[in-house]
Design an enzyme around this catalytic site. Structure first.
Site, PDB file in Angstrom:
ATOM      1  N   ARG A 181       1.937  -3.822 -12.046  1.00  0.00           N
ATOM      2  CA  ARG A 181       2.088  -5.063 -12.810  1.00  0.00           C
ATOM      3  C   ARG A 181       3.412  -5.737 -12.452  1.00  0.00           C
ATOM      4  NH1 ARG A 181       4.473  -3.802 -18.793  1.00  0.00           N
ATOM      5  NH2 ARG A 181       5.423  -1.805 -18.319  1.00  0.00           N
ATOM      6  N   GLN A 188     -13.534   5.635  -5.858  1.00  0.00           N
ATOM      7  CA  GLN A 188     -12.855   6.864  -5.424  1.00  0.00           C
ATOM      8  C   GLN A 188     -13.365   8.089  -6.181  1.00  0.00           C
ATOM      9  OE1 GLN A 188      -8.610   6.030  -5.282  1.00  0.00           O
ATOM     10  NE2 GLN A 188      -8.892   4.689  -3.515  1.00  0.00           N
ATOM     11  N   ASP A 218       6.712   9.418 -18.899  1.00  0.00           N
ATOM     12  CA  ASP A 218       7.091   9.149 -20.291  1.00  0.00           C
ATOM     13  C   ASP A 218       7.763  10.384 -20.904  1.00  0.00           C
ATOM     14  OD1 ASP A 218       5.490   6.580 -20.311  1.00  0.00           O
ATOM     15  OD2 ASP A 218       3.919   8.042 -19.918  1.00  0.00           O
ATOM     16  N   HIS A 237      -0.510   5.789 -21.680  1.00  0.00           N
ATOM     17  CA  HIS A 237       0.684   5.417 -20.897  1.00  0.00           C
ATOM     18  C   HIS A 237       0.813   3.901 -20.992  1.00  0.00           C
ATOM     19  CE1 HIS A 237       3.709   5.102 -17.841  1.00  0.00           C
ATOM     20  NE2 HIS A 237       2.930   4.360 -17.086  1.00  0.00           N
TER      21      HIS A 237
HETATM   22  P1  NAD Z   1       2.668  -0.668  -4.460  1.00  0.00           P
HETATM   23  O1  NAD Z   1       2.047  -2.014  -4.533  1.00  0.00           O
HETATM   24  O2  NAD Z   1       4.038  -0.533  -3.897  1.00  0.00           O
HETATM   25  O3  NAD Z   1       1.723   0.294  -3.633  1.00  0.00           O
HETATM   26  C1  NAD Z   1       0.363   0.424  -3.906  1.00  0.00           C
HETATM   27  C2  NAD Z   1      -0.330   0.756  -2.615  1.00  0.00           C
HETATM   28  O4  NAD Z   1      -1.680   1.010  -2.931  1.00  0.00           O
HETATM   29  C3  NAD Z   1      -0.284  -0.392  -1.586  1.00  0.00           C
HETATM   30  O5  NAD Z   1       0.232   0.095  -0.354  1.00  0.00           O
HETATM   31  C4  NAD Z   1      -1.743  -0.809  -1.465  1.00  0.00           C
HETATM   32  O6  NAD Z   1      -2.094  -1.223  -0.147  1.00  0.00           O
HETATM   33  C5  NAD Z   1      -2.461   0.487  -1.863  1.00  0.00           C
HETATM   34  N1  NAD Z   1      -3.834   0.305  -2.318  1.00  0.00           N
HETATM   35  C6  NAD Z   1      -4.349  -0.717  -3.032  1.00  0.00           C
HETATM   36  N2  NAD Z   1      -5.671  -0.524  -3.219  1.00  0.00           N
HETATM   37  C7  NAD Z   1      -5.984   0.654  -2.630  1.00  0.00           C
HETATM   38  C8  NAD Z   1      -7.187   1.392  -2.478  1.00  0.00           C
HETATM   39  N3  NAD Z   1      -8.349   0.944  -2.954  1.00  0.00           N
HETATM   40  N4  NAD Z   1      -7.124   2.575  -1.814  1.00  0.00           N
HETATM   41  C9  NAD Z   1      -5.982   3.022  -1.304  1.00  0.00           C
HETATM   42  N5  NAD Z   1      -4.799   2.353  -1.399  1.00  0.00           N
HETATM   43  C10 NAD Z   1      -4.816   1.189  -2.065  1.00  0.00           C
HETATM   44  O7  NAD Z   1       2.599  -0.040  -5.937  1.00  0.00           O
HETATM   45  P2  NAD Z   1       3.381   1.249  -6.489  1.00  0.00           P
HETATM   46  O8  NAD Z   1       4.696   0.823  -7.024  1.00  0.00           O
HETATM   47  O9  NAD Z   1       3.314   2.335  -5.475  1.00  0.00           O
HETATM   48  O10 NAD Z   1       2.470   1.595  -7.764  1.00  0.00           O
HETATM   49  C11 NAD Z   1       1.154   2.072  -7.598  1.00  0.00           C
HETATM   50  C12 NAD Z   1       0.469   2.190  -8.961  1.00  0.00           C
HETATM   51  O11 NAD Z   1       1.119   3.183  -9.759  1.00  0.00           O
HETATM   52  C13 NAD Z   1       0.496   0.908  -9.788  1.00  0.00           C
HETATM   53  O12 NAD Z   1      -0.756   0.749 -10.444  1.00  0.00           O
HETATM   54  C14 NAD Z   1       1.586   1.172 -10.803  1.00  0.00           C
HETATM   55  O13 NAD Z   1       1.452   0.388 -11.961  1.00  0.00           O
HETATM   56  C15 NAD Z   1       1.344   2.635 -11.073  1.00  0.00           C
HETATM   57  N6  NAD Z   1       2.426   3.385 -11.721  1.00  0.00           N
HETATM   58  C16 NAD Z   1       2.061   4.306 -12.637  1.00  0.00           C
HETATM   59  C17 NAD Z   1       3.027   5.069 -13.277  1.00  0.00           C
HETATM   60  C18 NAD Z   1       2.643   6.081 -14.320  1.00  0.00           C
HETATM   61  O14 NAD Z   1       3.533   6.634 -14.983  1.00  0.00           O
HETATM   62  N7  NAD Z   1       1.360   6.379 -14.525  1.00  0.00           N
HETATM   63  C19 NAD Z   1       4.370   4.886 -12.948  1.00  0.00           C
HETATM   64  C20 NAD Z   1       4.708   3.939 -11.985  1.00  0.00           C
HETATM   65  C21 NAD Z   1       3.719   3.182 -11.380  1.00  0.00           C
HETATM   66  C1  LMR Z   2       6.152   2.778 -15.545  1.00  0.00           C
HETATM   67  O1  LMR Z   2       5.981   3.273 -16.644  1.00  0.00           O
HETATM   68  O2  LMR Z   2       7.286   2.633 -15.034  1.00  0.00           O
HETATM   69  C2  LMR Z   2       4.955   2.354 -14.740  1.00  0.00           C
HETATM   70  O3  LMR Z   2       3.769   2.554 -15.454  1.00  0.00           O
HETATM   71  C3  LMR Z   2       5.063   0.984 -14.216  1.00  0.00           C
HETATM   72  C4  LMR Z   2       4.857  -0.050 -15.299  1.00  0.00           C
HETATM   73  O4  LMR Z   2       4.010  -0.935 -15.112  1.00  0.00           O
HETATM   74  O5  LMR Z   2       5.529   0.040 -16.326  1.00  0.00           O
END
Ligand code: NAD
Ligand code: LMR
Length: 327
Positions: A92, A112, A159, A187
């Site tokens: 986001r 997936q 978290d 989350h």
């Molecule tokens: P990013 O945009 O830097 O990287 C995401 C990557 O995923 C990109 O390289 C993109 O090409 C790839 N991608 C998109 N669709 C795909 C698919 N169908 N198959 C394979 N690869 C695909 O983002 P990021 O900072 O690495 O974050 C990734 C995700 O993790 C986001 O949804 C983010 O909100 C989430 N996130 C979750 C947590 C958590 O605590 N759960 C924490 C941080 C980020």
């Molecule tokens: C986080 O908690 O840092 C991630 O889920 C990224 C976000 O969108 O907050």
């Protein structure tokens, strides 16, 4: 020779992926004796960036890294997978909630899930990181009917780590001196970081910090930490998220011995009054890839009301993607 463990990272050329794959290659997950094969999945538009990541993995000359598979095809990347990090999806931006990503990312996790069902090892363990992580885990596991739901989990560990760290700083303690933190629910900003059973140096945390700080400072700060990182860094958390993903998977495999429990997003089983049907952050004890909910921590009305609020949000998210859940 010890058989290599096949570890999948989706979105491997993204920010979290880039922070994660080198630590996996260095043995930070499975230790210094266990060889690994990294199976990296990206979309075609990121194929060149992924080739660059593979070049750097080669240049790292990691003794434990036996092979790297880079592909834009799920059937190739998920083949015989033992451990899977589902990261690839959109993060986001400022002024968005994680649930705003629901329709944008949901499709990825249904496709997936189906690919994991067909190609992964039967005892695979899958961690969903891509947001909104709890509901994406529900989508992935529902689309993999031949794999038990308890082999899927969603990440609450960031978290949990944020909560433990905030408490340690307030109590002027080290992380090792903090125990018993748990983050219930989604989350998202409705999550409930709970200190009712937390201890610092063996003493009840709520006897050390005052209740007003807990309710009006600690809880909202942990709930809003992802937003604060996005505003401050200009991008979604990446290194701390990769580190939490490693912590989550390592604890799942190696066990929670030495601490009371950890927080994981797991399929609900009725514990804490949360009806089955969503992935929910709960206190769990782990052992060799199993995660058992600690079912009976005493909670007051304040805590129960917060658990109900985050459960309500997860049920709404579930309604929003009902078409992606096979009947
Ligand atoms: P990013 O945009 O830097 O990287 C995401 C990557 O995923 C990109 O390289 C993109 O090409 C790839 N991608 C998109 N669709 C795909 C698919 N169908 N198959 C394979 N690869 C695909 O983002 P990021 O900072 O690495 O974050 C990734 C995700 O993790 C986001 O949804 C983010 O909100 C989430 N996130 C979750 C947590 C958590 O605590 N759960 C924490 C941080 C980020
Ligand atoms: C986080 O908690 O840092 C991630 O889920 C990224 C976000 O969108 O907050």
């Amino acid at each position: 020779m010890t058989k290599p463990v096949r570890i999948v990272v989706t979105g491997a050329a993204g920010n979290i992926g880039y922070a994660l794959v080198f630590r996996l290659a260095a043995g930070d997950l499975l230790g210094p004796e266990q060889p690994v094969v990294l199976q990296l999945l990206e979309i075609p538009q990121a194929a060149q960036a992924l080739r660059g990541v593979v070049m750097e993995l080669e240049d790292g000359a990691f003794p434990l890294l036996h092979d790297v598979v880079a592909s834009d095809r799920a059937d190739v990347a998920f083949r015989d997978a033992n451990l899977v990090f589902l990261v690839g999806s959109r993060p986001r931006g400022a002024a968005m909630e994680r649930k705003d990503l629901l329709r944008v990312n949901a499709e990825i996790f249904s496709v997936q899930g189906q690919a994991l069902d067909r190609h992964a090892a039967r005892d695979v363990r899958v961690l969903v990181v891509g947001n909104p992580a709890n509901t994406n885990a529900l989508i992935a596991s529902s689309n993999a009917p031949s794999l038990p739901a308890h082999q899927f989990s969603s990440m609450m560990r960031l978290d949990h780590n944020r909560a433990a760290s905030a408490l340690a700083r307030k109590a002027e303690a080290t992380i090792r001196e903090v125990d018993g933190v748990v983050v219930f629910g989604n989350h998202s900003s409705t999550q409930f970081p709970c200190l009712d059973h937390a201890t610092v140096r063996g003493r009840r945390a709520l006897e050390i910090v005052d209740r007003a700080w807990y309710e009006t400072d600690f809880i909202p700060t942990v709930q809003q930490r992802g937003t604060a990182v996005i505003k401050t860094r200009g991008a979604s958390s990446a290194a701390s998220a990769a580190s939490a993903a490693l912590d989550h998977m390592r604890t799942w495999i190696q066990g929670t011995e030495g601490s009371s429990w950890t927080s994981m997003g797991v399929p609900t089983d009725g514990s804490y009054g949360v009806a089955p049907g969503v992935f929910f952050g709960l206190p769990v004890r782990t052992h060799q890839g199993t995660a058992r909910v600690v079912p009976d921590l005493a909670l007051d009305d304040f805590a129960r009301a917060r658990i109900a609020a985050t459960e309500k949000e997860l049920r709404e998210e579930r309604e929003g993607i009902a078409d992606l859940l096979p009947r």
